[in-house]
Design a protein around this motif. Structure first.
Motif, PDB file in Angstrom:
ATOM      1  N   ALA A   1      13.418   3.278  41.523  1.00  0.00           N
ATOM      2  CA  ALA A   1      13.179   4.378  40.590  1.00  0.00           C
ATOM      3  C   ALA A   1      11.935   5.153  41.015  1.00  0.00           C
ATOM      4  O   ALA A   1      10.924   4.564  41.409  1.00  0.00           O
ATOM      5  CB  ALA A   1      13.011   3.833  39.179  1.00  0.00           C
TER       6      ALA A   1
ATOM      7  N   LYS B   1      16.248   8.098  38.910  1.00  0.00           N
ATOM      8  CA  LYS B   1      16.225   7.207  37.756  1.00  0.00           C
ATOM      9  C   LYS B   1      17.408   6.233  37.857  1.00  0.00           C
ATOM     10  O   LYS B   1      18.419   6.563  38.477  1.00  0.00           O
ATOM     11  CB  LYS B   1      16.354   8.018  36.466  1.00  0.00           C
ATOM     12  CG  LYS B   1      15.309   9.111  36.297  1.00  0.00           C
ATOM     13  CD  LYS B   1      15.601   9.933  35.056  1.00  0.00           C
ATOM     14  CE  LYS B   1      14.592  11.063  34.892  1.00  0.00           C
ATOM     15  NZ  LYS B   1      14.888  11.877  33.677  1.00  0.00           N
ATOM     16  N   PRO B   2      17.312   5.087  37.213  1.00  0.00           N
ATOM     17  CA  PRO B   2      18.457   4.161  37.236  1.00  0.00           C
ATOM     18  C   PRO B   2      19.740   4.805  36.737  1.00  0.00           C
ATOM     19  O   PRO B   2      20.826   4.473  37.238  1.00  0.00           O
ATOM     20  CB  PRO B   2      17.992   3.037  36.308  1.00  0.00           C
ATOM     21  CG  PRO B   2      16.512   3.031  36.442  1.00  0.00           C
ATOM     22  CD  PRO B   2      16.129   4.481  36.568  1.00  0.00           C
TER      23      PRO B   2
ATOM     24  N   VAL C   1      20.046   3.176  42.140  1.00  0.00           N
ATOM     25  CA  VAL C   1      18.623   3.296  41.836  1.00  0.00           C
ATOM     26  C   VAL C   1      18.214   2.066  41.026  1.00  0.00           C
ATOM     27  O   VAL C   1      18.726   1.843  39.926  1.00  0.00           O
ATOM     28  CB  VAL C   1      18.316   4.576  41.056  1.00  0.00           C
ATOM     29  CG1 VAL C   1      16.809   4.715  40.845  1.00  0.00           C
ATOM     30  CG2 VAL C   1      18.866   5.795  41.790  1.00  0.00           C
TER      31      VAL C   1
ATOM     32  N   SER D   1      15.516  -0.361  38.941  1.00  0.00           N
ATOM     33  CA  SER D   1      14.383  -0.146  38.031  1.00  0.00           C
ATOM     34  C   SER D   1      13.211  -1.018  38.389  1.00  0.00           C
ATOM     35  O   SER D   1      13.294  -1.899  39.220  1.00  0.00           O
ATOM     36  CB  SER D   1      14.818  -0.418  36.600  1.00  0.00           C
ATOM     37  OG  SER D   1      15.326  -1.719  36.488  1.00  0.00           O
TER      38      SER D   1
END
Length: 117
Positions: A14, A87-88, A115, A117
């Motif tokens: 991320a 972003k996730p 992605v 986190s």
């Protein structure tokens, strides 16, 4: 017929960046509008970004505006998607598409973007 091949996907943390590429071959003499779409597991395919070949005007989904940039290469048959601040929730299979206006006739096989986190 137009063949589209995406590349550049992968695993990123991320906040990181990736650049996707889409190479077109075949009947590329026409000036197709190019789009990027994505599909996350269990969700429908959604629009991400597009570039109008005639004038280079770009369009973005609200969810990626300010983070993603679509552009075309010097060669007529290449388009890119620069993805920053990932972003996730950006995790999905990303597809390149070619067509006219909002009608996309040709699709690539997709490239996975994950992605963490």
């Amino acid at each position: 017929q137009v063949q589209l091949v995406e590349s550049g996907g992968g695993l990123v943390q991320a906040g990181g960046s990736l650049r996707l590429s889409c190479a077109a071959s075949g009947r590329t003499s026409s000036s197709y509008d190019m789009g990027w779409f994505r599909q996350a597991p269990g969700k429908e395919r959604e629009f991400v970004a597009a570039i109008r070949w005639s004038d280079g005007r770009t369009y973005y989904a609200d969810s990626v505006k300010g983070r993603f940039t679509v552009s075309r290469g010097n060669a007529k048959n290449t388009v890119y998607l620069q993805m920053n601040s990932l972003k996730p929730e950006d995790t999905a299979v990303y597809y390149c598409a070619a067509g006219f206006g909002n009608i996309y006739n040709y699709w690539g096989q997709g490239t996975q973007v994950t992605v963490s986190s």
